[in-house]
Structure formats: C-alpha cells, structure tokens
Write a protein that holds these residues in place. Sequence first.
Motif, PDB file in Angstrom:
ATOM      1  N   HIS A  82      72.802  43.124-186.037  1.00 43.62           N
ATOM      2  CA  HIS A  82      71.442  43.361-186.716  1.00 43.62           C
ATOM      3  C   HIS A  82      70.565  44.160-185.835  1.00 43.62           C
ATOM      4  CE1 HIS A  82      69.482  39.526-184.811  1.00 43.62           C
ATOM      5  NE2 HIS A  82      68.775  40.517-184.569  1.00 43.62           N
ATOM      6  N   TRP A 120      69.545  34.527-181.591  1.00 43.31           N
ATOM      7  CA  TRP A 120      69.728  33.171-181.467  1.00 43.31           C
ATOM      8  C   TRP A 120      69.544  32.489-182.843  1.00 43.31           C
ATOM      9  CZ3 TRP A 120      65.474  30.370-183.485  1.00 43.31           C
ATOM     10  CH2 TRP A 120      64.292  31.002-183.250  1.00 43.31           C
ATOM     11  N   ARG A 163      71.532  42.653-191.236  1.00 37.86           N
ATOM     12  CA  ARG A 163      70.303  42.111-192.014  1.00 37.86           C
ATOM     13  C   ARG A 163      70.003  43.019-193.453  1.00 37.86           C
ATOM     14  NH1 ARG A 163      66.238  40.096-187.379  1.00 37.86           N
ATOM     15  NH2 ARG A 163      67.360  38.220-187.158  1.00 37.86           N
ATOM     16  N   ARG A 184      64.025  43.479-188.315  1.00 35.60           N
ATOM     17  CA  ARG A 184      63.846  42.420-189.195  1.00 35.60           C
ATOM     18  C   ARG A 184      63.567  42.953-190.455  1.00 35.60           C
ATOM     19  NH1 ARG A 184      59.917  37.853-186.162  1.00 35.60           N
ATOM     20  NH2 ARG A 184      61.795  37.010-184.698  1.00 35.60           N
ATOM     21  N   GLY A 210      64.524  42.507-176.200  1.00 35.12           N
ATOM     22  CA  GLY A 210      64.896  43.756-176.483  1.00 35.12           C
ATOM     23  C   GLY A 210      63.796  44.998-176.222  1.00 35.12           C
ATOM     24  N   GLY A 219      70.773  37.898-177.944  1.00 28.45           N
ATOM     25  CA  GLY A 219      69.297  38.086-178.351  1.00 28.45           C
ATOM     26  C   GLY A 219      69.276  37.249-179.619  1.00 28.45           C
ATOM     27  N   THR A 268      65.455  34.241-177.170  1.00 30.04           N
ATOM     28  CA  THR A 268      66.617  33.501-177.036  1.00 30.04           C
ATOM     29  C   THR A 268      66.209  32.600-175.729  1.00 30.04           C
ATOM     30  OG1 THR A 268      68.078  34.911-177.991  1.00 30.04           O
ATOM     31  CG2 THR A 268      69.160  33.035-176.689  1.00 30.04           C
TER      32      THR A 268
HETATM   33  O1  LIG Z   1      65.064  41.627-180.103  1.00 26.11           O
HETATM   34  C1  LIG Z   1      65.623  40.514-180.397  1.00 26.11           C
HETATM   35  O2  LIG Z   1      64.957  39.416-179.691  1.00 26.11           O
HETATM   36  P1  LIG Z   1      63.803  39.308-178.602  1.00 26.11           P
HETATM   37  O3  LIG Z   1      62.326  40.056-179.499  1.00 26.11           O
HETATM   38  O4  LIG Z   1      63.273  38.057-178.163  1.00 26.11           O
HETATM   39  O5  LIG Z   1      64.066  40.327-177.657  1.00 26.11           O
HETATM   40  C2  LIG Z   1      66.779  39.975-181.374  1.00 26.11           C
HETATM   41  O6  LIG Z   1      66.929  40.991-181.974  1.00 26.11           O
HETATM   42  C3  LIG Z   1      66.252  38.975-182.023  1.00 26.11           C
HETATM   43  O7  LIG Z   1      65.511  39.231-182.813  1.00 26.11           O
HETATM   44  P2  LIG Z   1      65.258  38.208-184.209  1.00 26.11           P
HETATM   45  O8  LIG Z   1      64.249  36.677-183.603  1.00 26.11           O
HETATM   46  O9  LIG Z   1      64.664  38.826-185.334  1.00 26.11           O
HETATM   47  O10 LIG Z   1      66.616  37.409-184.484  1.00 26.11           O
END
Ligand SMILES: O=C(OP(=O)(O)O)[C@H](O)COP(=O)(O)O
Length: 390
Positions: free
Chosen positions: A3, A114, A80, A6, A317, A112, A348
């Motif tokens: 994904h 989770w 997504r 968002r 990320g 990432g 996570t």
């Molecule tokens: O970048 C991410 O997480 P992070 O902002 O905790 O590093 C992941 O894409 C998790 O994102 P999500 O909470 O929209 O699944």
Amino acid sequence: MTHIGRPYDKKSKKITIKKDDSVDAVVAYLQHKLRIRFVVPQFYVGNDDHGIHDIDTSINWLIQDLRSRKIGGIYLPNTRWFAGEEDKAENLQRFVVQLAGLADVYVNDAFGSWQPHASTYHIAKYLPSYAGLCLQDELYHVKSVLQPTRPFVAIVAGAKYDTKIGPLTEIYKKVDHLILGGVIYNTYLCAKYGVKIKGVQESDIELARGLVEQDRTERKIVELPFLVESDTLEEREEGRYRTINIEDFAAGTEYNYVVDIDPLSFEVDPCKGVLSSAKTIFVNAVMGLMPLFWHGTSKMDAVIDQNISAQKFLGGGDTLQEFKSLHPKLYHEALHSPKYYLFTGGGTVLKVIEEGDPYGLEIVKALIENKASSQHDYKNHHHYSNGHAC
Ligand SMILES: O=C(OP(=O)(O)O)[C@H](O)COP(=O)(O)O
Ligand SMILES: Nc1ncnc2c1ncn2[C@@H]1O[C@H](COP(=O)(O)OP(=O)(O)O)[C@@H](O)[C@H]1O
C-alpha cells in the motif's frame, strides 16, 4: 503488492485514486535493482468513490506471460485502491479470495503495515504464510525498545494523528520522557492551553485531553517552547512565518498553521538536557511540514546524534526518508552503527510498545497461527490458485 499512503478516508469511507499514490516508483526501483520487468495490471475503477472493485480475469493473461517468462513479475496497483482492502464485510471477503487466487505462498515483509487489512492480515488465512527477512529482523530488534536502558525518551511527531494518539497513552507509562512534535503536538497544545491552531479539529483535541490529564502529575512530557507559525501551507515565504513561544499562550488565542519546531527548542533545557542524558531514544518524528519546514527535524537529528552513548532507534516511512535527505552521511553511518537501528515503520513500533509484545501484533499473529495450519489450508485452497508465487 504494497500500500502507498492513505487513499481510503476512514471518515467519508471514500477512496481517492491519484498518481502520487501509485506503485510506479516502487516498481521502477525494483526493476532497477532486480533487473527484471514488472507489469502493473490495470483494473476497472467504478465512479462511486469505492476504488477498484475486483481483480478481474484479465490478470490471467499476465500470469501466462509470467509462466512463460515473458515478464519477470506482476505488481498489483496500490492495495488501498481496492474496495475490499479496508472493508469489514463482503468487499473484504471478495478481495481476499481474489488475492489468494493469484499466488501459492504469502510472504509479509511490511513491518510498517501493522493495521490488519485484507492484504496484510486476512490473506494469511488462505495461503501458506511466512514472515520476510526484513520483518523478522525488525521484530527481533523491536524487543530492545521494549527493554530499554533508562532513561528512555520517545519522540513522536508527524501527521498520522489518528493512529498514533491511541498508543501514546500506554507509551506514556513506559517512557521516562515523551517529546511531541508535528500535528500531534499542535493538538496537545490546543488541549492543554486552550489555544486554537488552524487545521486542528475539535474532535481531535478531545482525544488529546487524556494525555494532558495523564501528564498533570507525572510531568513526563517535555514541551518544546519555540514553534514556527506560518500564514500558509503552500510556501515558506519571508515575512509570512515567524517563531512563537508557548509561554505567550493564553486561552482563546488563535494562531495560523503551526508548521515546525524552531531549532532553538532543541538547544535549550529541558529538551537539551533530556536528550543528552538519555540512554535509549526512540524517534518516530518528522517535526515540521515537509519539504518546506525541515529545520526542526534536522536540528533534532543532530542533537540526538551528539549523545554518543545512547542507543538510538528511528522508525517511520517519512522519518527515515527525511533522516536520509537531511543527513545523508549520518544515515549511511547509522545503517551500520551498533548505536542505531532504523525501523521501516514508526507506527508499528508505537503499537508494539503499547502491546508490550512484538508477537502481539495482529499481522504477526496471523502468520504464526496460519503457519501451523498452512499445509492443511494450502491443500484446501489450492483450487483457487491460478498463479505462481507471490
Ligand atoms: O508509513 C507507515 O507508517 P509510519 O507512518 O508509522 O511509518 C506505513 O505506511 C503505515 O501506514 P498506515 O498506518 O497508514 O498503515
Ligand atoms: N506541523 C505539521 N503540520 C502538517 N504536517 C506536518 C507537520 N509536522 C509534520 N508534518 C508531516 O508529517 C508527515 C510525517 O508524518 P507520519 O507519516 O506520521 O510520519 P512517519 O511516516 O515517519 O511515521 C510529513 O509528511 C510531514 O510533512
């Protein structure tokens, strides 16, 4: 598959498909690294704001090409973008069964991701499922964050307010000091001081009140005093942004967008002292609105690095992306330094600290539980499979 961003809005339940959230950059990188050609299939998008409804049978042509080695891999569009990815009912079941039909094995290497969605959690019920090497490594290292040498400081900032504010109340109990930045800090400040900051929703402030209450007696939250207020989010224009001091806050005062932490906040106590005496520091923090307001984040990274005895864990990320862009030399040193560990997911790590157990993450439980029954499931579900490997 992966994904990106968002695109599904939890409030409106709408999916927005835009080029910025496509997997194209990931595919280009993989093609470059692996020297094989990937194809991203195109699926029909309805005009009902529910994204892609189905993985249609046109994908079988690509699977033929994969089998006959005409292409090296198939990379699905952003997971997504599919109506079933974050659904709870029929769309979810539909999408999971369609996904499972594409492969023989499921390997999750996305630490990432989770949140338990179709492609990160439910799929493991249908295919023999395993944790990838990167996921295994991150699960191993996250244990060190659960048993920190004290003082333990967590710095949490950024924009994913809705998923990060929840874990914070549990994390609060486990840390010696908590430093906030970004949208989370703006919301906390509104809740504590009764000020209004442009862009901060009243419903979000409500969630931050619990944290304010929690901190009344223990005082673990280290407030960063100097903030950057900007009249606009679009540009960094001289005269249209300024430094404000939280000492001047009075209930009811309205501010424009608060877009960064002034670097000075990291050069003065209490923050400076807390960061220099910490023995474990966890950072999931982009302090300002990127790419314009990077100064606070850059200063924070530099001050943390000066504490040579602390064990430093960075996760997220955007946190890693900015760390790499702002301090390329330090980033490469950190990759090999025993004093640093870089997690691909920040949310996570927050979730793991909240749960107290890396194996308590639902996406990990799904892999463990379904591994035991995978042989059985594999035989039962093999008739779905018209593909090759994931
Ligand atoms: O970048 C991410 O997480 P992070 O902002 O905790 O590093 C992941 O894409 C998790 O994102 P999500 O909470 O929209 O699944
Ligand atoms: N004050 C702020 N206002 C708006 N956006 C912000 C602010 N501070 C940080 N951000 C944004 O937060 C994003 C990173 O947040 P998030 O995705 O939660 O971090 P991570 O991926 O590291 O966990 C960045 O894109 C940055 O532009």
